[in-house]
Design a protein around this motif. Structure first.
Motif, mmCIF file in Angstrom:
data_model
loop_
_atom_site.group_PDB
_atom_site.id
_atom_site.type_symbol
_atom_site.label_atom_id
_atom_site.label_comp_id
_atom_site.label_asym_id
_atom_site.label_seq_id
_atom_site.Cartn_x
_atom_site.Cartn_y
_atom_site.Cartn_z
ATOM 1 N N UNK A 17 0.832 -1.206 0.000
ATOM 2 C CA UNK A 17 0.000 0.000 0.000
ATOM 3 C C UNK A 17 0.867 1.257 0.000
ATOM 4 N N UNK A 18 1.906 1.275 0.843
ATOM 5 C CA UNK A 18 2.782 2.448 0.863
ATOM 6 C C UNK A 18 3.568 2.567 -0.452
ATOM 7 N N UNK A 19 3.943 1.438 -1.028
ATOM 8 C CA UNK A 19 4.612 1.477 -2.332
ATOM 9 C C UNK A 19 3.723 2.097 -3.397
ATOM 10 N N UNK A 20 2.423 1.771 -3.376
ATOM 11 C CA UNK A 20 1.491 2.391 -4.322
ATOM 12 C C UNK A 20 1.391 3.891 -4.088
ATOM 13 N N UNK A 21 1.424 4.314 -2.812
ATOM 14 C CA UNK A 21 1.360 5.750 -2.525
ATOM 15 C C UNK A 21 2.582 6.474 -3.102
ATOM 16 N N UNK A 22 3.776 5.903 -2.882
ATOM 17 C CA UNK A 22 4.988 6.532 -3.422
ATOM 18 C C UNK A 22 4.954 6.568 -4.942
ATOM 19 N N UNK A 23 4.486 5.479 -5.538
ATOM 20 C CA UNK A 23 4.374 5.421 -6.999
ATOM 21 C C UNK A 23 3.476 6.544 -7.514
ATOM 22 N N UNK A 24 2.313 6.696 -6.915
ATOM 23 C CA UNK A 24 1.374 7.731 -7.347
ATOM 24 C C UNK A 24 1.957 9.117 -7.087
ATOM 25 N N UNK A 25 2.679 9.269 -5.977
ATOM 26 C CA UNK A 25 3.296 10.556 -5.640
ATOM 27 C C UNK A 25 4.239 11.013 -6.760
ATOM 28 N N UNK A 26 5.083 10.110 -7.224
ATOM 29 C CA UNK A 26 6.053 10.482 -8.255
ATOM 30 C C UNK A 26 5.421 10.542 -9.641
ATOM 31 N N UNK A 27 4.333 9.823 -9.848
ATOM 32 C CA UNK A 27 3.612 9.939 -11.126
ATOM 33 C C UNK A 27 3.063 11.344 -11.292
ATOM 34 N N UNK A 28 2.552 11.922 -10.203
ATOM 35 C CA UNK A 28 2.017 13.288 -10.271
ATOM 36 C C UNK A 28 3.116 14.258 -10.689
ATOM 37 N N UNK A 29 4.321 14.099 -10.127
ATOM 38 C CA UNK A 29 5.433 14.979 -10.521
ATOM 39 C C UNK A 29 5.755 14.807 -11.992
ATOM 40 N N UNK A 30 5.689 13.575 -12.461
ATOM 41 C CA UNK A 30 5.995 13.309 -13.875
ATOM 42 C C UNK A 30 4.950 13.949 -14.781
#
Length: 731
Positions: A73-86
């Motif tokens: 779950x936390x890995x998905x949060x980090x993934x989404x966090x950096x997707x927004x920056x991208x």
């Protein structure tokens, strides 16, 4: 059993996808966080499926399932966090430290009795019942808040994204949100409501949703640019599935038939051998079949980058002129990238007007090209993709109007223009490989365009230069004709004036000579001195007139050397004696040590007197008071040498090579004697060279000069010196 099979397939898919994502770009935080999130989610999926096994009924196993879920779950949060920056095209590289600290605490708590105290097994055929610890609900609240944060950031990414990235964000928003919601519902909420973990068996459903959405984003919308890798992996997976199916078919149907004829051990051995032969024979054909199938679906736009660059370089090398070069190179790009068109818009500069060259005519006016140049100059990236621009961006409107998918700046210190690429004929968007190829191609194209423009400039310059040369030549000829006429007029005037001046000057000189000889009575010393000066000045005037006449004769080819047996020693003595009074009047020592014996030489006596007088006269006028002038005449074994050495003002080194030119005088000589003509040395050199001699000259500014001449003695002896003339038209 079916649920375990589905979980196992989902586990393999998530694991394979994570491996592909990590291998594709391990340096990207988006890829890294997604890869590890999928690994933990795959472990969570298999962990839930294993709860029905004897090993899965242990308390440690149950806690590890919670740990995998928390890490995923936390890995998905980090993934989404950096997707927004991208999707924002943001250069920010901050890390969500606070949320990571909280997640670390949550993960560590899953390994303690505070979240899962124990599990109760009432029946081996029923899933165990979890007994939650005091922090279980805190853990659930954290998971729920993390899920909300994921949804919020995905909505934010959908807001920032444009074009194909917006489509990617939409699919990921649906897939991740749905997977997290289903996972929380089946693993956290329903087990508490029903006090049973049976709903946890539905975990694969959330992972199937996540897997399907990621696959759709990858294959349809080029998410993470791993489409080609997935395509190749799909070929292997399909080939393996077919082989496994064949293996199962042979095992099921053939085993019974073999058991009729052989015992069970022999039947198993024969079956194993047959399966090995089956796999060995069929693997390569099956793999090639599915490779062709996946290529047809995934690789419609595939090309060999090396072949593309080779063909592109050949097109650049084969052409120097701009239009053929751009036509050939854009054709190579369009053909390999499967683009609808490829054109180059050149900006207007210097002598060039804006123009469009490429594979397809477009309704681009000069104003359109200039407008595109201005809009492109404001962009902060070199390569502009229409799908990534905001809907209200005027550059995007311009690109879509003309069917342009990509615009690339052609710039290397100066704006040359830009490259336009149409949409792909397959309808697919451009991927990362295409963008990298375009970037490399445009770098080479910029250099080629600059070289071609310089080539055109040189060609045009040559044409313009030839016209200018022709025009200048015509003007020069006209001016030269006028100068020739003026020069002839000037020579005619000098010749006429010189002849007219000689007659009265001869009378003046004769009468002064008679008075000095006493024909008019006895003279006082003062009268004799003044008359001597007058006679010297008259003689100098005679020499000057002779110089002017000789210059005129040189041009007309009438300059004649008339040699007679001459006593050079006497000539030098006469000229020294004649100038002695002038030297004394300027407080100078004029010394000449006349040789006792000197041979008769065949010389033009009149002209040689003039040369000798010029050398001595110059020494007198350019030597300051108190100076010394030494005149030397020497007979050497092979030569006759005459020199006049003074310690006067000398000649500047940078002016010495001009000194014997017609009408030329050094700057310091002009200051010392403003009334000089610059003809004396010019005519002296002509006279000496015309008789086969050479000029002697050396000087040092401020320390004095040496002027003179030398002759080869054997050429001046009376038996070797005929009367000669000098034709200046050949000199």
């Amino acid at each position: 059993m079916f649920a375990i099979f589905i979980s196992f397939v989902t586990f393999l898919y998530l694991l394979a996808t994570s491996l592909v994502v990590l291998v594709k770009n391990s340096r990207s935080r988006v890829n890294t966080t997604l890869g590890f999130a999928l690994v933990f989610l795959a472990g969570w999926t298999m962990g839930v499926a294993g709860l029905a096994t004897s090993f899965g009924r242990s308390i440690l196993y149950g806690r590890l399932v919670f740990t995998m879920a928390a890490l995923g779950l936390h890995g998905l949060y980090l993934f989404v966090y950096f997707v927004v920056l991208q999707f924002k095209n943001d250069t920010e590289r901050s890390y969500p430290t606070l949320s990571s600290v909280v997640a670390t605490v949550a993960v560590l708590s899953t390994l303690t009795p505070w979240v899962l105290e124990k599990v109760i097994v009432t029946n081996k055929e029923v899933l165990p019942t979890p007994v939650n610890g005091p922090l279980y609900f805190v853990f659930i609240v954290w998971a729920f808040l993390t899920a909300l944060a994921i949804a919020a950031r995905l909505i934010k990414s959908y807001k920032y994204a444009r074009g194909i990235k917006r489509a990617q964000a939409q699919v990921i928003l649906f897939g991740v949100s749905s997977a997290v919601a289903v996972g929380l519902l089946t693993n956290a909420i329903l087990p508490v409501v029903f006090k049973n973990s049976v709903t946890a068996t539905l975990t694969p459903l959330s992972m199937i949703i996540l897997s399907a959405s990621l696959s759709y984003a990858v294959l349809k919308h080029k998410f993470l640019d791993i489409r080609l890798v997935v395509a190749r992996a799909a070929g292997y997976i399909l080939a393996l599935l077919v082989l496994v199916s064949g293996y199962a078919f042979i095992s099921y149907f053939v085993a019974d038939r073999l058991s009729v004829y052989f015992n069970s051990q022999q039947a198993q051995r024969l079956l194993n051998v047959g399966l090995l032969i089956f796999v060995a024979i069929t693997f390569n054909p099956v793999k090639r079949f599915f490779d062709r199938l996946t290529n047809k679906f995934f690789y419609r736009d595939a090309y060999n980058p090396q072949e593309l660059f080779n063909s592109f370089n050949e097109a650049l090398v084969a052409n120097n002129e701009l239009e053929p070069l751009l036509t050939a190179s854009t054709g190579v790009i369009a053909r390999n990238l499967k683009a609808d068109f490829c054109n180059v818009a050149l900006a207007g500069r210097d002598m060039y007007h804006p123009r469009l060259i490429g594979t397809k005519p477009m309704s681009f006016t000069k104003d359109d090209i200039t407008k595109g140049q201005h809009l492109l100059a404001k962009a902060d990236t070199k390569i502009i993709v229409a799908d990534y621009l905001n809907e209200d961006d005027p550059l995007r409107a311009m690109m879509l109007k003309n069917g342009t998918a990509i615009m690339t700046k052609l710039k290397d210190g100066e704006d040359l223009g830009y490259l336009l690429l149409g949409t792909k004929r397959s309808g697919n968007p451009y991927n990362g490989q295409d963008i990298r190829a375009i970037e490399g191609l445009t770098d080479e194209l910029v250099i080629a365009i600059q070289n071609s423009l310089r080539f055109e400039q040189i060609e045009r310059f040559n044409e313009t230069l030839q016209d200018k040369i022709n025009d200048a030549t015509r003007k020069l000829r006209s001016t030269n004709d006028k100068l020739r006429m003026l020069d002839e007029t000037k020579d005619d005037f000098i010749s006429m004036a010189s002849h007219q001046l000689r007659t009265p000057l001869t009378s003046v000189k004769g009468y002064v000579s008679m008075v000095l000889d006493g024909d008019a009575g006895k003279l006082t010393s003062m009268q004799r001195k003044l008359l001597n000066q007058s006679y010297i000045s008259a003689q100098r005037m005679v020499y000057l007139i002779s110089d002017l006449l000789n210059v005129s004769r040189l041009r007309t080819g009438k300059f004649v050397i008339e040699t007679t047996p001459s006593n050079l020693s006497r000539i030098v003595k006469d000229e020294v004696d004649q100038l002695q009074e002038t030297a004394k009047g300027r407080n100078l020592d004029l010394i000449f040590d006349r040789p006792e014996h000197f041979p008769m030489l065949m010389l033009d006596e009149t002209k040689m007197r003039q040369v000798i007088m010029n050398f001595i006269d110059n020494a007198i006028y350019y030597t300051p008071a108190g100076g010394k002038i030494v005149v030397t005449l020497a007979e050497k074994p092979q030569t006759i040498e005459f020199t006049v050495v003074d310690n006067g003002i000398g000649v500047p080194k940078h002016e010495q090579h001009h000194l014997f030119s017609k009408f030329y005088r050094a700057d310091n000589a002009k200051r010392a004697r403003p009334d000089g003509t610059g003809l004396g040395l010019f005519m002296a050199k002509k006279v000496v060279i015309a008789q086969g001699g050479a000029i002697i000259f050396k000087s040092q500014e401020g320390k004095g000069s040496t002027f003179g001449f030398s002759f080869a003695k054997d050429r001046l002896l009376p038996s070797h010196m005929p009367v000669s003339s000098l034709d200046t038209t050949h000199k």
